[in-house]
Design a protein around this motif. Structure first.
Motif, short mmCIF file in Angstrom:
data_model
loop_
_atom_site.label_atom_id
_atom_site.label_comp_id
_atom_site.label_asym_id
_atom_site.label_seq_id
_atom_site.Cartn_x
_atom_site.Cartn_y
_atom_site.Cartn_z
N ALA A 260 7.85 5.46 -5.65
CA ALA A 260 7.26 5.03 -6.92
C ALA A 260 6.17 4.00 -6.66
O ALA A 260 6.24 3.25 -5.69
N PRO A 261 5.17 3.94 -7.53
CA PRO A 261 4.04 3.03 -7.32
C PRO A 261 4.46 1.55 -7.19
O PRO A 261 3.80 0.81 -6.47
N GLU A 262 5.58 1.16 -7.85
CA GLU A 262 6.00 -0.24 -7.76
C GLU A 262 6.29 -0.63 -6.31
O GLU A 262 6.20 -1.79 -5.94
N MET A 263 6.69 0.34 -5.51
CA MET A 263 7.08 0.02 -4.13
C MET A 263 5.89 -0.13 -3.20
O MET A 263 6.03 -0.63 -2.09
N ALA A 264 4.73 0.29 -3.66
CA ALA A 264 3.58 0.30 -2.77
C ALA A 264 3.24 -1.11 -2.28
O ALA A 264 2.94 -1.32 -1.10
N LEU A 265 3.31 -2.07 -3.19
CA LEU A 265 2.96 -3.44 -2.81
C LEU A 265 3.92 -4.00 -1.78
O LEU A 265 3.51 -4.61 -0.79
N ASP B 171 -3.62 3.81 -1.15
CA ASP B 171 -4.48 4.89 -1.59
C ASP B 171 -4.74 4.85 -3.09
O ASP B 171 -4.07 4.11 -3.81
N GLU B 172 -5.70 5.66 -3.56
CA GLU B 172 -6.01 5.66 -5.00
C GLU B 172 -4.81 6.01 -5.87
O GLU B 172 -4.62 5.47 -6.95
N ASP B 173 -3.97 6.93 -5.37
CA ASP B 173 -2.84 7.37 -6.20
C ASP B 173 -1.73 6.32 -6.28
O ASP B 173 -0.76 6.48 -7.01
N GLY B 174 -1.88 5.24 -5.50
CA GLY B 174 -0.90 4.16 -5.56
C GLY B 174 0.41 4.48 -4.88
O GLY B 174 1.36 3.70 -4.96
N LEU B 175 0.48 5.59 -4.20
CA LEU B 175 1.73 5.98 -3.55
C LEU B 175 1.63 5.95 -2.03
O LEU B 175 2.63 5.78 -1.35
N ARG B 176 0.42 6.15 -1.55
CA ARG B 176 0.28 6.27 -0.11
C ARG B 176 -0.24 4.98 0.50
O ARG B 176 -1.19 4.38 0.00
N VAL B 177 0.39 4.54 1.58
CA VAL B 177 -0.02 3.31 2.26
C VAL B 177 -0.29 3.67 3.71
O VAL B 177 0.50 4.38 4.34
N SER B 178 -1.42 3.22 4.23
CA SER B 178 -1.68 3.53 5.64
C SER B 178 -2.05 2.27 6.40
O SER B 178 -2.57 1.30 5.84
N VAL B 179 -1.76 2.28 7.69
CA VAL B 179 -1.95 1.10 8.51
C VAL B 179 -2.19 1.51 9.96
O VAL B 179 -1.74 2.57 10.39
N ALA B 180 -2.93 0.67 10.69
CA ALA B 180 -3.12 0.90 12.12
C ALA B 180 -2.02 0.17 12.88
O ALA B 180 -1.79 -1.00 12.65
N LEU B 181 -1.36 0.90 13.77
CA LEU B 181 -0.26 0.29 14.54
C LEU B 181 -0.71 0.05 15.97
O LEU B 181 -1.71 0.57 16.42
N GLU B 182 0.10 -0.73 16.69
CA GLU B 182 -0.14 -0.79 18.12
C GLU B 182 1.17 -0.64 18.86
O GLU B 182 2.24 -0.53 18.24
N ASN B 183 1.11 -0.59 20.18
CA ASN B 183 2.31 -0.50 21.04
C ASN B 183 3.05 0.83 20.91
O ASN B 183 4.24 0.90 21.15
N GLU C 28 -15.34 1.40 -0.63
CA GLU C 28 -15.35 2.25 -1.81
C GLU C 28 -13.93 2.46 -2.33
O GLU C 28 -13.67 2.43 -3.52
N LEU C 29 -13.00 2.64 -1.36
CA LEU C 29 -11.60 2.84 -1.75
C LEU C 29 -11.05 1.62 -2.47
O LEU C 29 -10.38 1.73 -3.48
N GLU C 30 -11.34 0.46 -1.89
CA GLU C 30 -10.77 -0.76 -2.46
C GLU C 30 -11.29 -1.03 -3.86
O GLU C 30 -10.52 -1.39 -4.75
N THR C 31 -12.58 -0.82 -4.05
CA THR C 31 -13.09 -1.04 -5.40
C THR C 31 -12.50 -0.03 -6.36
O THR C 31 -12.24 -0.33 -7.52
N ALA C 32 -12.23 1.16 -5.84
CA ALA C 32 -11.63 2.18 -6.70
C ALA C 32 -10.23 1.77 -7.13
O ALA C 32 -9.75 2.15 -8.18
N ASN C 33 -9.58 0.97 -6.27
CA ASN C 33 -8.22 0.55 -6.57
C ASN C 33 -8.14 -0.54 -7.63
O ASN C 33 -7.13 -0.70 -8.29
N ARG C 34 -9.19 -1.32 -7.71
CA ARG C 34 -9.12 -2.47 -8.62
C ARG C 34 -9.23 -2.10 -10.08
O ARG C 34 -9.72 -1.04 -10.42
#
Ligand SMILES: Nc1ncnc2c1ncn2[C@@H]1O[C@H](COP(=O)(O)OP(=O)(O)OP(=O)(O)O)[C@@H](O)[C@H]1O
Ligand SMILES: [Mg+2]
Lengths: 323, 265
Positions: free
Chosen positions: A237-242, A262-274, A317-323
């Motif tokens: 659910a979108p509430e969990m995205a934060l 992401d724009e849909d508020g459901l997908r979160v992506s991140v760069a990992l290491e190790n 562009e993505l971030e402004t789309a989110n606001r």
């Protein structure tokens, strides 16, 4: 160390639009240099300028020690060009195309024929040598086109998206041919939209974006700035995205952008290491934050990520789309 | 670099000859229309056309040769635009060759195509009863003039191809040259068939001059009447001058167009 190609302050305008906004490059002799960039970045424009096809509005460039503006004929003697689209006479046979190029490079009749046969052999086209090129498949045309640019044994070759439209097998075969040339001391300037291709072939990479150099360095260095694997999760659910964003921020690569929703508020992506340890740490963080993950994906950084990280404009562009 | 011009032009001439050998039907593309014209005009409309002091059959052949030469504009133009479009010109530009050879190889090979077309047309003409009524020298002069016209049209075709850049677009632009040349002149009908004001223009058309020159050299009726415009009184000299002047203007313009076209891409 010998510099085979050097470019300083290169600018080019088409009408009102500035396509190159001051490009500086130095390519060491006997190496592969990759120009990476999205459509319209200006890669072809750089290649065409270096191949004496275009006059820049400002800046200087030398190829094999010759100035592209003042010594175009000497430059042409030192280069082979494989353009973005195959430049062949479809009505001539493969052999005739190569003999023509060799003749125009002034190899002399006998050597032109011998060299054409050699190149056909090298590119596995001998069986089709005496068929008109119009009967060739796209991959065969590409190979012949590349062969044509190697006919004169030039010390510097330009390859503009050489593997676009090739199947994986032909692509790898072509990489092999490029490596062989480089082993013989040839300098290669290559443009591509595929990070993997640049990664496989290039000693150094320049990322071009909107006519500017966004980054430059060895592939390993560039990837370091992009971070390691990318983790993309989808929450229920979108509430969990934060919460997920906060949890992942604790494991994201140092020096990289924070996790993005992401724009849909459901997908979160991140760069990992190790590597696997990073994936495991991310999983723990997510569990501790009680985020319900319905889908997850770990993938290698793509060209998109390079742009996200290096130029920031897609992300912006993505971030402004989110606001 | 100068020393490469001949060799490079020959290499490209060879390229065009190979292409011609592989697709000889191109000769028909150029000659089919004119042959239709000979038959249509000569046999169907011929009886309704009157030529002062002569008959229409012997009148029309000069016009037909001119029409074949005018077809060079499209033929050459499409070839040049195609080379530009499929990137061959880029390849040539990146080679250490004499760039002008690209144009020389093309124009001279198209002259050879014209020679072949002329031989074909000459045979058709002789079969349908056309005769050259002068001597061998004058007849030859006539054919040389035909080829000079073809050479000029080939260069104009090159220029159009380089400016238009699209093979499909060449035809429409070439028509703007060939249509008025054909119909605003005495290639197919004596000028007395035209209204007065058109006659005044058509009298000064280089095509009328060339047509008159050919008819005079071949001993065919010129159909010009008693008091023609100045160039038509010395048609051979005037034709040679007009075409040479055209070439002197068109060749440098075309070379420049090549330079620019290659740098645009
Ligand atoms: N002849 C031209 N006239 C006007 N604009 C041009 C011309 N050639 C290129 N451009 C513009 O210059 C910009 C850069 O083009 P270029 O072909 O160098 O990009 P590229 O990086 O090679 O892109 P791609 O990956 O699509 O091949 C584009 O915006 C393009 O529209
Ligand atoms: Mg490109």
């Amino acid at each position: 160390m010998d510099i085979a190609i050097s470019v300083a302050g290169l600018r080019k305008k088409y009408g009102e639009t500035e396509v190159l906004k001051g490009i500086d490059l130095a390519v060491e002799a006997g190496t592969v240099y990759g120009l990476l960039g999205p459509n319209g970045a200006g890669k072809t424009t750089i290649v065409r300028t270096l191949a004496t096809l275009l006059k820049p509005d400002a800046g200087t460039a030398t190829v094999a020690g010759f100035d592209v503006l003042r010594q175009p004929q000497e430059v042409r003697r030192s280069i082979g060009l494989t353009g973005q689209y195959a430049a062949l006479d479809a009505g001539l046979t493969g052999r005739e195309n190569l003999v023509l190029v060799a003749t125009l490079m002034h190899l002399g009749r006998r050597r032109a024929r011998a060299r054409a046969a050699e190149v056909l052999e090298m590119f596995d086209l001998t069986h089709a040598a005496d068929r008109p090129v119009r009967t060739y498949s796209g991959g065969m045309r590409r190979r012949l086109d590349l062969g044509a640019s190697l006919t004169g044994n030039p010390p510097v070759i330009f390859l503009d998206e050489p593997t676009t439209g090739l199947d994986p097998v032909s692509r790898i075969a072509l990489w092999e041919l490029v490596r062989k040339q480089v082993a013989e001391g040839v300098t290669v300037l290559l443009t591509t939209q595929y990070l993997e291709e640049a990664d496989q072939l290039a000693h150094r990479i320049a990322v071009i974006d909107k006519g500017r150099l966004a980054a430059e360095g060895a592939p390993a260095d560039l990837k370091r700035t992009v971070g390691g694997e990318r983790l993309e999760i989808t929450v229920r659910a979108p509430e969990m995205a934060l919460a997920a964003q906060a949890a992942l921020a604790r494991v994201s690569s140092v020096g990289c952008a924070p996790p993005v929703v992401d724009e849909d508020g459901l997908r979160v992506s991140v760069a990992l290491e190790n590597g696997i340890a990073g994936v495991s740490a991310a999983a723990q963080e997510l569990q501790q934050a009680s985020v319900e993950v319905v889908d997850f994906l770990v993938r290698r950084p793509s060209l998109d990520d390079v742009f996200l990280e290096l130029t920031g404009h897609h992300k912006g562009e993505l971030e402004t789309a989110n606001r | 670099m100068k020393s490469y011009i001949l060799g490079d032009s020959l290499a490209l001439f060879g390229r065009h000859m190979t292409l011609l050998k592989r697709a000889p039907q191109r000769i028909l593309h150029v000659t089919l229309m004119p042959i239709m014209f000979v038959i249509l005009f000569g046999y169907l409309f011929g009886s309704s056309m009157t030529v002062p002091s002569g008959d229409y059959h012997s009148y029309i052949m000069a016009g037909v040769f001119i029409q074949i030469m005018l077809a060079s504009v499209v033929n050459t133009g499409v070839g040049v635009a195609t080379d530009l479009k499929n990137g061959l010109v880029d390849r040539f530009r990146s080679l250490p060759m004499a760039q002008v050879s690209v144009l020389l190889g093309r124009t001279f090979s198209d002259v050879l195509l014209n020679v072949i077309s002329c031989v074909l047309m000459l045979s058709v003409g002789l079969v349908i009863g056309w005769r050259i009524e002068s001597n061998v020298i004058k007849a030859t002069e006539g054919f040389l003039l035909v080829l000079l016209l073809g050479f000029t049209m080939t260069w104009i075709g090159c220029m159009i191809g380089l400016l238009v850049r699209e093979p499909q677009g060449v035809n429409a632009v070439a028509m703007m040259v060939t249509m008025p040349s054909t119909f605003l002149s005495s290639t197919f009908y004596p000028l007395n068939n035209l209204p007065d004001w058109l006659q005044a223009i058509a009298q000064w058309s280089p095509m009328t001059t060339v047509a008159t020159a050919l008819r005079e050299l071949w001993g065919n009726p010129t159909g010009n009447g008693a008091d023609p415009a100045l160039p038509l009184r010395y048609p051979v000299l005037s034709s040679a001058l007009m075409l040479s002047a055209l070439l002197v203007v068109v060749i440098p313009l075309t070379t420049r167009a090549y330079d620019r076209a290659a740098r645009k891409g």
